[in-house]
Design an enzyme around this catalytic site. Structure first.
Site, PDB file in Angstrom:
ATOM      1  N   CYS A 100     -57.109  75.000  63.311  1.00 12.30           N
ATOM      2  CA  CYS A 100     -57.194  73.943  62.670  1.00 12.30           C
ATOM      3  C   CYS A 100     -59.042  73.275  62.014  1.00 12.30           C
ATOM      4  O   CYS A 100     -59.283  74.658  61.061  1.00 12.30           O
ATOM      5  CB  CYS A 100     -56.693  73.084  62.949  1.00 12.30           C
ATOM      6  SG  CYS A 100     -56.198  71.472  61.435  1.00 12.30           S
ATOM      7  N   HIS A 128     -51.070  74.673  64.141  1.00 14.59           N
ATOM      8  CA  HIS A 128     -51.375  73.867  65.396  1.00 14.59           C
ATOM      9  C   HIS A 128     -49.579  75.203  66.748  1.00 14.59           C
ATOM     10  O   HIS A 128     -48.795  73.913  66.505  1.00 14.59           O
ATOM     11  CB  HIS A 128     -51.205  72.913  65.677  1.00 14.59           C
ATOM     12  CG  HIS A 128     -52.469  72.216  64.773  1.00 14.59           C
ATOM     13  ND1 HIS A 128     -53.949  71.575  65.863  1.00 14.59           N
ATOM     14  CD2 HIS A 128     -52.419  71.260  63.683  1.00 14.59           C
ATOM     15  CE1 HIS A 128     -54.413  71.359  65.847  1.00 14.59           C
ATOM     16  NE2 HIS A 128     -53.951  70.922  64.332  1.00 14.59           N
ATOM     17  N   GLU A 186     -50.263  75.489  70.059  1.00 14.66           N
ATOM     18  CA  GLU A 186     -50.124  74.847  70.793  1.00 14.66           C
ATOM     19  C   GLU A 186     -49.347  73.896  70.389  1.00 14.66           C
ATOM     20  O   GLU A 186     -48.988  73.038  72.182  1.00 14.66           O
ATOM     21  CB  GLU A 186     -51.531  74.735  70.893  1.00 14.66           C
ATOM     22  CG  GLU A 186     -52.438  73.371  70.585  1.00 14.66           C
ATOM     23  CD  GLU A 186     -52.997  73.916  69.207  1.00 14.66           C
ATOM     24  OE1 GLU A 186     -53.595  72.716  68.665  1.00 14.66           O
ATOM     25  OE2 GLU A 186     -52.327  75.144  69.076  1.00 14.66           O
TER      26      GLU A 186
END
Length: 254
Positions: free
Chosen positions: A101, A194, A196
């Protein structure tokens, strides 16, 4: 990163699925105080990055996470010089660095002088990205259309990426822009989204912003049939685990 403990759990989850024994060291920028996480927690569980850099140890992999700094100019970030020092150190002491990010934007600025651009609205939701280069191992096994959670109000211009022969654009979306980039030396991976994220992370951010009275739209392509009452479509779950497994298998391990 805000909600540090929750973010830690997200990284633990995807790294645990990689099938190898991974020792994780939590590191923080030196000399900072923290607003969203108790200072006592940070002091107990995190090591100052300056302490890590003071030794001559080498590391297989490093993840540099995001931060809520997208509206700031880079030079306004109080630890900007320290971050630049970390990146310079990483070139000699880390085999592969994964930038997530805001850190991806920051690293592209430091290494290639590529600027970030504010978008009119926050890019918020799950967006299906096109694979631009299937030959790179980091996208090995990815589906044709790759869902990625996005939560930011900055983007990159793809022409800035193509201008640098040292960079390879891997995932792109017509609305949110470049998502995944890697350098030709395979030392740095830049992920503006993202993969994750836990299933409920965007829901948490949506409810949080509503409670703060902030202008926020329903996260795109996130709830089933765009209806919060029907639950969450965790469409990126498998590809997120595969992304981190590929990083460990092809870039971190010898």
């Amino acid at each position: 990163m805000p909600q540090k403990q929750e973010a830690e759990e997200e990284f633990y989850r995807v790294l645990d699925k990689c099938g190898v024994d991974i020792k994780i060291i939590l590191a923080k920028m030196s000399g900072l105080t923290y607003k969203t996480t108790p200072q006592a927690y940070m002091d107990q569980y995190y090591i100052d990055i300056a302490e890590i850099m003071s030794t001559n140890r080498h590391y297989e992999g490093m993840i540099i996470t995001g931060a809520p700094l997208e509206h700031y100019e880079y030079k306004e970030v109080k630890y900007w010089q320290q971050l630049k020092d970390v990146y310079e150190w990483s070139l000699l002491h880390v085999r592969s660095t994964l930038n997530i990010c805001w850190a991806a934007f920051a690293a592209l600025k430091i290494f290639y002088n590529i600027d970030k651009y504010l978008t009119k609205e926050k890019l918020f939701g799950v967006f299906k990205h096109e694979i631009k280069d299937i030959a790179q191992s980091i996208v090995n096994g990815f589906p044709i259309s790759v869902p990625v959670p996005i939560s930011r109000q900055i983007t990159l211009r793809r022409e800035d990426i193509y201008r640098h022969q040292e960079l390879i654009l891997l995932l792109d979306h017509h609305e949110t822009g470049p998502e995944l980039i890697i350098d030709q030396q395979k030392r740095h991976i830049f992920a503006t989204g993202h993969l994750e994220y836990a299933a409920n992370r965007l829901e948490f951010e949506y409810v949080r912003d509503i409670k703060k009275g902030l202008p926020i739209k329903l996260p795109a392509n996130y709830f089933i049939d765009n209806n919060p009452d029907l639950g969450i479509n965790n469409s990126w779950h498998e590809v997120g685990e595969l992304f981190y497994k590929n990083w460990i298998d092809f870039y971190v391990k010898e």
